[in-house]
Scaffold this active site. Structure first.
Site, mmCIF file in Angstrom:
data_model
loop_
_atom_site.group_PDB
_atom_site.id
_atom_site.type_symbol
_atom_site.label_atom_id
_atom_site.label_comp_id
_atom_site.label_asym_id
_atom_site.label_seq_id
_atom_site.Cartn_x
_atom_site.Cartn_y
_atom_site.Cartn_z
ATOM 1 N N CYS A 94 0.872 -1.157 0.252
ATOM 2 C CA CYS A 94 -0.522 -0.437 -0.277
ATOM 3 C C CYS A 94 0.937 1.273 0.281
ATOM 4 O O CYS A 94 0.333 2.298 -0.501
ATOM 5 C CB CYS A 94 -1.351 0.123 1.415
ATOM 6 S SG CYS A 94 -1.411 -1.823 0.919
ATOM 7 N N HIS A 354 -9.165 2.719 -2.445
ATOM 8 C CA HIS A 354 -7.776 2.240 -2.050
ATOM 9 C C HIS A 354 -7.001 1.670 -3.756
ATOM 10 O O HIS A 354 -6.880 0.039 -3.092
ATOM 11 C CB HIS A 354 -7.572 2.094 -0.693
ATOM 12 C CG HIS A 354 -6.520 1.423 -0.297
ATOM 13 N ND1 HIS A 354 -5.166 1.569 -0.801
ATOM 14 C CD2 HIS A 354 -5.676 0.380 0.382
ATOM 15 C CE1 HIS A 354 -4.144 0.556 -0.488
ATOM 16 N NE2 HIS A 354 -4.687 0.566 0.242
ATOM 17 N N CYS A 384 -1.152 1.891 6.401
ATOM 18 C CA CYS A 384 -0.361 0.682 6.851
ATOM 19 C C CYS A 384 -0.029 0.085 5.670
ATOM 20 O O CYS A 384 -0.750 0.473 5.108
ATOM 21 C CB CYS A 384 -1.380 -0.103 7.765
ATOM 22 S SG CYS A 384 -3.396 0.132 7.057
ATOM 23 N N GLY A 386 0.351 -3.728 4.167
ATOM 24 C CA GLY A 386 0.039 -5.444 4.454
ATOM 25 C C GLY A 386 1.208 -5.794 5.400
ATOM 26 O O GLY A 386 2.459 -6.098 4.911
#
Length: 398
Positions: A94, A354, A384, A386
């Protein structure tokens, strides 16, 4: 890293964000999306000599299939950049797009490049979140310390909600506010400066004539924000990841398609090509956290980014905190004491979407233009990541 010069952003743009699988980009290739935003960014700096561009760094979270084969280089070539311009695709899930900006800025800051392009792209319509053939190491399942790496993101959100005492009601209220802010910003035209409108071609067969009918349309707004989102409606949704949990489709980010691109230069290039800077890249940090609580990553990354910049939270005027889940967003906001009014003033990923590897570049474009529009000084992008990471980057309006 010994810094010898500053890196300035002179162009920042993004595509609208489409819903995956059923949205307006469901049939649009990610490399085509990347080409559009690269060309748009270049058009914003007509005085720049494209031959001066050293490299294109592009984030992509699942770099395979239609977005494989080094999409950064493919995008550079298809966008018409000189063949001398390189391309590298980077993956920090991300934070891929934000890491692309950091890498491009660092090349400039240490004196190895004068002009760089940073970008991010993701088509979750064409490439599934885990990839087409995921294969996890058996070592992940050998002991409890490693198994969190294999957890689905929704399960980590449930664990964060439980550990940080974030209620279902608070998550739903956060989601409603995300949609409200996004719709208000769209109505006020606040996304216009950062978005590159994209022409979409829809094709359908005429069964009577055997012809293929083409319909063209231009999309210029993110399609995820919903005016009918309400606390009552969200309360009716079933939990998705745990039978007695609190995380639902309504208080989670939307899977999406999109792209973003920024052009970064050194001070010498500003003067040489007569460019006007939008912002200065100030600092970056990435930190690891327990994989089973991956959503708390910004709690660790944000203080480091602030320390690297010599700033405090009170100095930051605008925060784009990626809303992977309302549960983790609230855990971050509450733990760090972030001012809710400064966090995602125009809505976040719950409403806007997203597109994984593109999000960092997209949210950077948002914060850079917001700083200009509101005449604010410092903005931050954080998310954040993964498997247990967090990242944060800080920008200064100049």
């Amino acid at each position: 890293m010994k810094q010898v010069q500053d890196a300035y952003i002179v162009a920042a743009t993004r595509s609208p964000i489409g819903k995956s699988h059923r949205g307006f980009f469901r049939n649009t290739r990610p490399d085509d999306l990347l080409v559009k935003v690269l060309q748009s960014a270049l058009a914003q700096v007509p005085g720049l000599d494209a031959n001066a561009i050293e490299d294109v760094v592009c984030g992509c979270a699942i770099p395979e299939g239609q977005q494989g084969l080094n999409i950064a280089r493919i995008g550079a070539v298809l966008a018409g950049l000189p063949v001398s311009v390189g391309g590298i695709t980077v993956n920090r899930f991300c934070a891929s797009g934000l890491s692309a900006i950091q890498m491009a800025a660092d090349r400039i800051r240490v004196g190895e490049a004068d002009v760089m392009i940073a970008a991010g792209v993701e088509s979750m319509s064409m490439v599934p979140m885990m990839g087409n053939a995921p294969s996890m190491s058996p070592a992940m399942f050998g002991n409890d310390e490693n198994i969190g790496i294999a957890y689905g993101m929704g399960l980590t959100a449930e664990k964060v909600a439980n550990q940080w005492k974030v209620s279902r009601e608070a998550q739903d209220a956060f989601a409603v506010e995300s949609h409200r802010r996004a719709l208000a910003a769209q109505a006020a035209g606040e996304f216009a400066a950062e978005i590159t409108p994209i022409e979409v071609i829809d094709r359908a067969p005429n069964l009577d004539t055997g012809e293929v009918i083409e319909k063209k349309r231009v999309v210029s707004l993110d399609e995820g924000a919903r005016a009918d989102t309400s606390l009552e409606g969200l309360a009716k949704l079933k939990t998705v990841f745990a039978a007695r949990g609190s995380v639902t489709a309504g208080n989670s980010s939307q899977t999406s398609d999109g792209a973003g691109a920024l052009i970064l230069v050194c001070e010498k290039a500003l003067k040489q090509y007569g460019l006007t800077p939008l912002a200065r890249f100030v600092s970056f940090a990435a930190k690891g956290v327990p994989p089973q609580f991956m959503g708390i990553g910004p709690i660790e990354a944000i203080p480091v980014a602030l320390r690297n910049a010599g700033l405090t939270l009170s100095d930051i005027d605008w925060i784009e905190l990626n809303e992977a889940f309302a549960a983790q967003s609230l855990a971050v906001v509450n733990t760090l004491g972030l001012d809710p009014a400064k966090v995602n003033p125009m809505g976040g990923a719950i409403a806007l979407g997203h597109p994984l590897g593109a999000t960092g570049a997209i949210r950077a474009a948002t914060v850079i233009h917001a700083l200009q529009r509101k005449q604010l000084k410092y903005g931050m992008v954080s998310m954040c990541i993964g498997m247990g990471q967090g990242a944060a980057g800080i920008f200064e309006r100049v």
